[in-house]
Scaffold this active site. Sequence first.
Site, short mmCIF file in Angstrom:
data_model
loop_
_atom_site.label_atom_id
_atom_site.label_comp_id
_atom_site.label_asym_id
_atom_site.label_seq_id
_atom_site.Cartn_x
_atom_site.Cartn_y
_atom_site.Cartn_z
N LYS A 13 1.84 5.64 10.85
CA LYS A 13 0.65 4.85 11.16
C LYS A 13 1.00 3.60 11.98
O LYS A 13 0.40 3.33 13.02
CB LYS A 13 -0.06 4.40 9.86
CG LYS A 13 -0.46 5.55 8.94
CD LYS A 13 -1.18 5.05 7.68
CE LYS A 13 -0.32 4.21 6.75
NZ LYS A 13 0.79 4.95 6.12
N ARG A 88 -7.69 2.35 1.46
CA ARG A 88 -6.80 3.20 0.67
C ARG A 88 -7.46 3.72 -0.60
O ARG A 88 -6.82 4.47 -1.35
CB ARG A 88 -5.56 2.39 0.28
CG ARG A 88 -4.32 2.63 1.15
CD ARG A 88 -3.25 1.67 0.68
NE ARG A 88 -1.90 2.08 0.93
CZ ARG A 88 -1.17 1.67 1.98
NH1 ARG A 88 -1.69 0.93 2.91
NH2 ARG A 88 0.09 2.05 2.07
N ARG A 127 13.73 3.33 7.81
CA ARG A 127 12.86 2.46 8.62
C ARG A 127 13.37 1.03 8.70
O ARG A 127 13.81 0.46 7.72
CB ARG A 127 11.46 2.48 7.98
CG ARG A 127 10.56 1.33 8.41
CD ARG A 127 9.12 1.61 8.15
NE ARG A 127 8.76 1.68 6.75
CZ ARG A 127 7.56 2.05 6.32
NH1 ARG A 127 6.63 2.41 7.17
NH2 ARG A 127 7.31 2.10 5.03
N ARG A 161 12.23 -3.40 4.58
CA ARG A 161 11.30 -3.78 3.52
C ARG A 161 11.90 -3.54 2.14
O ARG A 161 12.55 -2.53 1.92
CB ARG A 161 10.01 -2.97 3.66
CG ARG A 161 9.12 -3.51 4.75
CD ARG A 161 8.02 -2.57 5.12
NE ARG A 161 7.31 -1.98 3.97
CZ ARG A 161 6.29 -1.15 4.09
NH1 ARG A 161 5.85 -0.81 5.29
NH2 ARG A 161 5.71 -0.66 3.02
N ARG A 172 4.58 5.19 -4.37
CA ARG A 172 3.58 4.99 -3.32
C ARG A 172 2.94 6.31 -2.90
O ARG A 172 1.76 6.37 -2.59
CB ARG A 172 4.24 4.30 -2.12
CG ARG A 172 4.50 2.81 -2.40
CD ARG A 172 5.61 2.22 -1.56
NE ARG A 172 5.38 2.29 -0.14
CZ ARG A 172 6.33 2.16 0.78
NH1 ARG A 172 7.59 1.94 0.40
NH2 ARG A 172 6.04 2.22 2.03
#
Length: 218
Positions: A13, A88, A127, A161, A172
Amino acid sequence: MNLILLGPPGAGKGTQAQRLERAHGLVQLSTGDMLRAAVAAGSEVGKRAKAVMEAGQLVSDDIVVGIIADRIAQDDCKGGFILDGFPRTVAQAEALDTMLAERGMKLDKVIDMQVDDDILVERVSGRYTCAKCNAGYHDKFQQPKVAGVCDICGGTEFKRRADDNAETVRSRLGAFHAQTAPLLPYYGARGVLGTVDGMAPIDEVTRQIEAELGFAAA
Ligand code: ADP
Ligand code: ADP
Ligand code: ZN
């Protein structure tokens, strides 16, 4: 044009929102980025969100709806925005409908980025982002052209992160299936839903999204 990018953590995203922002002048509105900024600033919202985010659970609807309502009221959103990570939950989607109606705005498209669960842990674990401009990278799938130098701004510092570890990703992902996946029938029933193959290479995903949005192929 106002759109939503919908997909599990690691679906791409943020990557695609940044590309659409650069190519088409739409503004990326990432609730995750806004919440991380609030945590870093130590604001009241940040204090309430920190532990919840670290556990890989969803921050309360009230908090994120408030953040988005303030944000879409700003001038730069008039030319079109991309919601990345919001809504969400169905309650957030209903709140979005109300706030758009109040402002005479509308939702043009919701893009469902489909990615199998089993590749998401690798996506998220690898990431990292530029500390200066927030451009997204991946250890394996999206390396800067020159090692250690951001393609976009030339920055040389990067960050990862705290919640991008295998254990939190699983929680998640659970939140996505339980609370966010019901948005697919919600938007499907309104005829605004488009689907792209989020497993395809990054350029190909961009092409599919642009086709869904009716942007001419470059
Ligand atoms: P999200 O915002 O949905 O959580 P990101 O855009 O941050 O996902 O992407 C997660 C990671 O996977 C990033 O490191 C990104 O570089 C990488 N990535 C994004 N899209 C693809 C893709 N189509 N193929 C391979 N890697 C991708
Ligand atoms: P990802 O890119 O992996 O999908 P985000 O950066 O969008 O993750 O979100 C990180 C965390 O911030 C989420 O796990 C959640 O705790 C919180 N968060 C972000 N957006 C929302 C939202 N719309 N509702 C509730 N919590 C949110
Ligand atoms: Zn940069």
